[in-house]
Design an enzyme around this catalytic site. Structure first.
Site, mmCIF file in Angstrom:
data_model
loop_
_atom_site.group_PDB
_atom_site.id
_atom_site.type_symbol
_atom_site.label_atom_id
_atom_site.label_comp_id
_atom_site.label_asym_id
_atom_site.label_seq_id
_atom_site.Cartn_x
_atom_site.Cartn_y
_atom_site.Cartn_z
ATOM 1 N N ARG A 1 13.434 -11.524 -20.586
ATOM 2 C CA ARG A 1 14.662 -11.951 -20.710
ATOM 3 C C ARG A 1 14.988 -13.110 -19.429
ATOM 4 O O ARG A 1 14.153 -12.851 -18.440
ATOM 5 C CB ARG A 1 15.645 -10.661 -20.119
ATOM 6 C CG ARG A 1 17.051 -10.900 -19.804
ATOM 7 C CD ARG A 1 17.908 -9.900 -19.580
ATOM 8 N NE ARG A 1 17.603 -9.501 -18.175
ATOM 9 C CZ ARG A 1 18.471 -8.343 -17.502
ATOM 10 N NH1 ARG A 1 19.175 -7.548 -18.543
ATOM 11 N NH2 ARG A 1 18.050 -7.894 -16.511
ATOM 12 N N ASN B 1 23.840 -0.645 -19.963
ATOM 13 C CA ASN B 1 24.613 -0.226 -18.663
ATOM 14 C C ASN B 1 25.844 -1.291 -18.518
ATOM 15 O O ASN B 1 26.635 -0.602 -17.851
ATOM 16 C CB ASN B 1 23.472 -0.848 -17.574
ATOM 17 C CG ASN B 1 22.093 -0.351 -17.740
ATOM 18 O OD1 ASN B 1 21.929 1.063 -18.060
ATOM 19 N ND2 ASN B 1 20.847 -0.601 -17.202
ATOM 20 N N ASP B 2 25.736 -2.437 -18.622
ATOM 21 C CA ASP B 2 26.600 -3.246 -18.533
ATOM 22 C C ASP B 2 27.770 -3.113 -19.463
ATOM 23 O O ASP B 2 28.977 -3.275 -19.163
ATOM 24 C CB ASP B 2 26.256 -4.876 -18.404
ATOM 25 C CG ASP B 2 25.651 -5.118 -17.112
ATOM 26 O OD1 ASP B 2 26.303 -4.762 -15.839
ATOM 27 O OD2 ASP B 2 24.599 -5.722 -16.838
ATOM 28 N N CYS C 1 18.474 -1.285 -24.703
ATOM 29 C CA CYS C 1 17.551 -1.164 -23.641
ATOM 30 C C CYS C 1 18.190 -1.046 -22.256
ATOM 31 O O CYS C 1 17.621 -1.086 -21.114
ATOM 32 C CB CYS C 1 16.905 -2.852 -23.411
ATOM 33 S SG CYS C 1 18.344 -4.091 -22.929
ATOM 34 N N GLU D 1 25.793 -7.119 -24.127
ATOM 35 C CA GLU D 1 26.319 -6.257 -22.863
ATOM 36 C C GLU D 1 27.561 -6.531 -22.387
ATOM 37 O O GLU D 1 27.955 -6.002 -21.218
ATOM 38 C CB GLU D 1 25.213 -6.291 -22.028
ATOM 39 C CG GLU D 1 24.680 -7.560 -21.661
ATOM 40 C CD GLU D 1 23.720 -7.692 -20.342
ATOM 41 O OE1 GLU D 1 23.274 -6.659 -19.713
ATOM 42 O OE2 GLU D 1 23.123 -8.725 -20.311
ATOM 43 N N HIS E 1 0.731 -1.264 -0.038
ATOM 44 C CA HIS E 1 -0.082 0.051 0.135
ATOM 45 C C HIS E 1 0.940 1.281 0.082
ATOM 46 O O HIS E 1 0.528 2.391 -0.686
ATOM 47 C CB HIS E 1 -0.869 0.083 1.234
ATOM 48 C CG HIS E 1 -2.186 -1.098 0.981
ATOM 49 N ND1 HIS E 1 -2.925 -0.940 -0.165
ATOM 50 C CD2 HIS E 1 -2.812 -1.789 1.868
ATOM 51 C CE1 HIS E 1 -3.746 -1.643 0.035
ATOM 52 N NE2 HIS E 1 -3.631 -2.446 1.239
ATOM 53 N N ARG F 1 12.698 -7.904 -16.898
ATOM 54 C CA ARG F 1 13.689 -8.476 -16.111
ATOM 55 C C ARG F 1 13.220 -9.486 -15.172
ATOM 56 O O ARG F 1 12.891 -9.335 -13.975
ATOM 57 C CB ARG F 1 14.395 -7.640 -15.295
ATOM 58 C CG ARG F 1 15.278 -6.535 -16.174
ATOM 59 C CD ARG F 1 15.795 -5.272 -15.323
ATOM 60 N NE ARG F 1 16.810 -4.566 -15.966
ATOM 61 C CZ ARG F 1 16.561 -3.414 -16.076
ATOM 62 N NH1 ARG F 1 15.446 -2.571 -16.037
ATOM 63 N NH2 ARG F 1 17.630 -2.561 -16.869
ATOM 64 N N ARG G 1 29.508 0.173 -12.312
ATOM 65 C CA ARG G 1 28.016 0.658 -12.819
ATOM 66 C C ARG G 1 27.152 1.332 -12.139
ATOM 67 O O ARG G 1 26.665 1.873 -12.489
ATOM 68 C CB ARG G 1 27.539 -0.803 -13.402
ATOM 69 C CG ARG G 1 26.028 -0.738 -13.839
ATOM 70 C CD ARG G 1 25.525 -2.022 -14.009
ATOM 71 N NE ARG G 1 24.120 -1.855 -14.220
ATOM 72 C CZ ARG G 1 23.152 -2.669 -14.685
ATOM 73 N NH1 ARG G 1 23.470 -3.777 -15.044
ATOM 74 N NH2 ARG G 1 21.871 -2.223 -14.794
HETATM 75 C C1 PEP Z 1 21.940 -3.352 -19.302
HETATM 76 O O1 PEP Z 1 22.968 -3.991 -18.607
HETATM 77 O O2 PEP Z 1 21.985 -2.380 -19.979
HETATM 78 C C2 PEP Z 1 20.652 -3.764 -19.128
HETATM 79 C C3 PEP Z 1 19.597 -3.537 -19.702
HETATM 80 O O3 PEP Z 1 20.367 -5.011 -18.271
HETATM 81 P P1 PEP Z 1 20.402 -4.804 -16.572
HETATM 82 O O4 PEP Z 1 20.437 -3.339 -16.284
HETATM 83 O O5 PEP Z 1 19.284 -5.444 -16.137
HETATM 84 O O6 PEP Z 1 21.796 -5.553 -15.955
HETATM 85 MG MG MG Z 2 22.785 -5.967 -18.040
#
Ligand code: PEP
Ligand code: MG
Length: 545
Positions: free
Chosen positions: A337, A453-454, A501, A430, A196, A301, A464
Site C-alpha cells: 500500500r 478499520n476505517d 484487510c 475504507e 534486541h 503498510r 477507531r
Molecule cells: C483499515 O482501515 O482497515 C486498514 C487496513 O488500514 P489501516 O488499519 O492501516 O488504516
Molecule cells: Mg485504513
C-alpha cells in the site's frame, strides 16, 4: 481507563501490574586526572571484568534462550574489544587526561551516534549495544556494578507478583538480569522490531510494545498490553479485562496447537480459493508472515518505513525493502500500500497540517514523494508478484489523478532506461464515499481491498482507537454486513478479486459471513493466520457435510 496506540513488537496479550525499570541515568562527570597511566590501568581492568561478566551472561543466555540470546553478549564482548573504540578511549585518557568513566562514555556515544546515522536498521540498532557496553564499564569503574544494581532489581522482582515491565529503552542484559519468569510483557518508549528487546521478547514468547509515552505514576497500576494490535490500556475497566482475558486465553491455547494447519488450503462456500494473507509493516513482520505460513502479503503498510525517521526513505532504500519482501515471499503475492499518513501516523519532516491530508490525498498533494514511491514499486515489480494498493480512496477523480502520475512515472523511468513493470492496481475501500461508488470504482481497477478499520469507524462515527469492532452493535452489524457484502458483489460483478484487510478479517465471529460471501483474500496480523485457517477448515467440514 486510558488507551494508547503503540507499535507491537512481540505478539501476545498480557494483563498485570506495572513495574518500571528505573535505571540510573546519571550524568557522567568529566574530570581531569593527574595520573593518566593509572586511569589507563583502571580502564583495562574494568574491560577485563566486563568481558568476564559478559561471558557469564552469554553462557546463561545460551541455556535459557539459545544461540540468539548468547550471540548478543558475544557481540558486546566484540564491541568492548573493538580496536577503534579502545583507541579512542586510550587517546582521551592519555592526551586529554580525563577520567575513565568520561572517556568510555564519550567514545561509546560518539560511535553510537555514527551507527545511528547509518541507513541499515539492523546496524543502527547496534548503537544501543554500544551504549549498553559503556554503561557496564561505568558501573564497574564507579564500583556500582550492574550486577549489584540488577541484583537489587532481581530481589525486588523475585518478591513481586508477575508484572509488566516498563522501561525507557530496554537493553538485552536488563531482561536477563531480572527474574524473567515474572515478566508478563514489555513496554518501552523507544525501540523497534529490530531491537534486541524485541528479538528477546519474541524468543521468550512475551508480548512487547514500543513507542509508548508513559510516566512514573504508572508504577503498580494495572494495564493491558496487546502486542498483536499494538495497544496499551492503563487501568482497564471490567469489560476490557473480560475482553482481553478472552483474547489472551484464545491466543495461548491456539499457539501450541496450530502447527498442523500449515500448508493447508482453504476455500469459500462456493469452492473458490480463499487465501489467508498477512498484514505487515516492515521486513521483520514479513518474517513473521512466513513463519505463520501466510499465502502472501495482503497489506504492506509502507508508511511504517517513513515513521520514526528524520527524513523520508529514498527511492533506492524503498526499492531494497520492496525487493527483499518479494524475495522472502518466494513468488507469493505481495500487496504494497502506498503511503497512508495522517491520524495516528504523523511524521515531523512532512507538512501534515491539512485537515484532509489522509491516505491518497496526502500523496496527491505531495506528488514528488508519491512519484519516488511509485518508481521504487514499479522497479521492484520486475522481480515478483507485486501489486500496488492506494489507501483512503474517496472518488473516481482520484483514480484519474493517480493514472496521470503513473503515466509520468512510466515516461521518466523509460527515459532513464530503468527496467520496470506496471504492477496490478488496487484500491482500499475504507471510506463511506468509496463504498457507495464501489460498483463504479471496481470497473477502474484490478482489485479491491476493504479496510474495515476505517470503514466501520467512518460508517458508525466511532473513534477507531476506542471502538471495539468485534462487538458491533446488533443494529449496526447488519448495516456493516450489508455494506461489505455489496462491495464484494460489486467487485465480483466487475470481474475483480476482493479482500478484507482490516481487523475484522481475522474476527472469527465474521468468518462464516466472509466464507459465504466468497471473499477471495483475508489479510491479517501474521499470528492470526493459522487460527483462522483452522476455523475455516472446521467451518467447511461442518457446513458442507
Ligand atoms: C483499515 O482501515 O482497515 C486498514 C487496513 O488500514 P489501516 O488499519 O492501516 O488504516
Ligand atoms: Mg485504513
Amino acid at each position: 481507563m486510558e488507551q494508547y496506540g503503540a507499535k507491537g513488537i512481540s505478539k501476545g496479550i498480557a494483563i498485570g501490574k506495572i513495574h518500571i525499570l528505573k535505571k540510573e541515568e546519571s550524568v557522567i562527570e568529566k574530570r581531569c586526572v593527574k595520573d593518566a597511566e593509572a586511569e589507563l590501568v583502571r580502564y583495562r581492568e574494568a574491560t577485563a571484568k566486563a568481558i568476564a561478566q559478559l561471558k557469564d551472561l552469554a553462557e546463561k543466555a545460551l541455556l535459557e534462550m539459545g544461540e540468539e540470546g548468547a550471540n548478543i553478549f558475544g557481540g558486546h564482548q566484540l564491541l568492548l574489544a573493538d580496536s577503534g573504540y579502545q583507541q579512542m578511549v586510550c587517546e582521551l585518557l592519555q592526551e586529554e587526561k580525563v577520567n575513565a568513566e568520561y572517556a568510555v562514555t564519550y567514545a561509546a556515544d560518539k560511535i553510537a551516534g555514527q551507527l545511528e546515522a547509518l541507513e541499515d536498521a539492523y546496524i543502527r540498532e547496534r548503537a544501543t549495544d554500544m551504549k549498553d557496553v559503556s554503561h557496564r564499564l561505568v558501573s564497574i569503574l564507579s564500583d556500582k556494578t550492574d550486577i549489584q544494581t540488577n541484583a537489587e532489581q532481581k530481589t525486588d522482582t523475585d518478591t513481586r507478583e508477575p508484572y509488566v515491565l516498563f522501561a525507557r529503552e530496554l537493553f538485552p542484559a536488563d531482561l536477563l538480569e531480572v527474574n524473567r519468569e515474572k515478566i508478563l510483557a514489555v513496554v518501552t518508549q523507544s525501540g523497534s522490531p529490530h531491537s534486541h528487546a524485541a528479538i528477546l521478547a519474541k524468543t521468550l514468547g512475551i508480548p512487547a510494545i514500543t513507542k509508548v509515552s508513559w510516566n512514573l505514576d504508572f508504577e503498580d497500576k494495572t494495564c493491558i498490553v496487546d502486542g498483536i494490535n499494538g495497544i496499551l490500556i492503563i487501568e482497564p475497566d471490567e469489560s476490557a479485562i473480560e475482553k482481553y482475558s478472552r483474547m489472551q486465553k484464545e491466543w495461548n491455547e491456539q499457539a501450541g496447537l496450530l502447527q498442523k494447519w500449515k500448508g493447508q488450503k482453504t476455500f469459500s462456500k462456493a469452492g473458490k480459493a480463499l487465501k489467508l494473507m498477512a498484514n505487515v509493516g516492515d521486513l521483520a513482520d514479513v518474517e513473521m508472515a512466513i513463519k505463520n505460513d501466510a499465502e502472501g502479503i495482503g497489506l504492506f503498510r509502507s508508511e511504517f518505513l517513513f515513521l520514526g525517521k528524520t527524513k523520508a526513505p529514498t527511492e533506492e532504500q524503498q526499492l531494497e525493502v520492496y525487493k527483499t519482501a518479494l524475495q522472502k515471499m518466494h513468488g507469493k503475492p505481495v500487496v504494497i500500500r502506498t503511503l497512508d499518513l495522517g491520524d495516528d501516523k504523523q511524521v515531523p519532516y512532512l507538512d501534515m497540517s491539512g485537515e484532509e491530508d489522509r491516505g491518497i490525498r496526502f500523496c496527491l498533494k505531495h506528488k514528488d514523494l508519491f512519484k519516488i514511491q511509485l518508481k521504487a514499486l514499479f522497479r521492484a515489480a520486475v522481480i515478483g508478484e507485486l501489486s500496488v494498493l492506494y489507501p483512503m480512496i474517496t472518488e473516481r477523480k482520484e483514480l484519474q489523478e493517480i493514472r496521470q502520475i503513473i503515466a509520468e512515472v512510466e515516461t521518466e523511468l523509460s527515459k532513464e532506461g530503468i527496467e520496470y513493470v506496471l504492477p496490478r492496481q488496487g484500491i482500499m475501500i475504507e471510506t463511506q464515499q468509496a463504498a457507495e461508488c464501489s460498483s463504479d470504482l471496481a470497473k477502474q481497477v484490478d482489485f479491491i481491498s476493504i479496510g474495515t478499520n476505517d470503514l466501520i469507524s467512518c460508517m458508525l462515527g466511532t473513534d477507531r482507537w476506542q471502538a471495539d469492532t468485534s462487538e458491533i452493535e446488533a443494529e449496526n452489524y447488519e448495516e456493516v454486513y450489508s455494506l461489505i457484502r455489496q462491495i464484494v458483489i460489486n467487485a465480483h460483478n466487475a470481474g475483480i478479486s476482493v479482500s478484507i484487510c482490516g481487523e475484522l478479517a481475522a474476527d472469527t465471529e465474521w468468518t462464516e459471513r466472509f466464507w459465504e460471501m466468497g471473499v477471495d483474500f483475508l489479510s491479517m496480523v501474521p499470528g492470526q493466520i493459522l487460527p483462522l485457517r483452522k476455523k475455516i477448515k472446521e467451518l467447511t467440514d461442518t457446513l458442507l457435510l
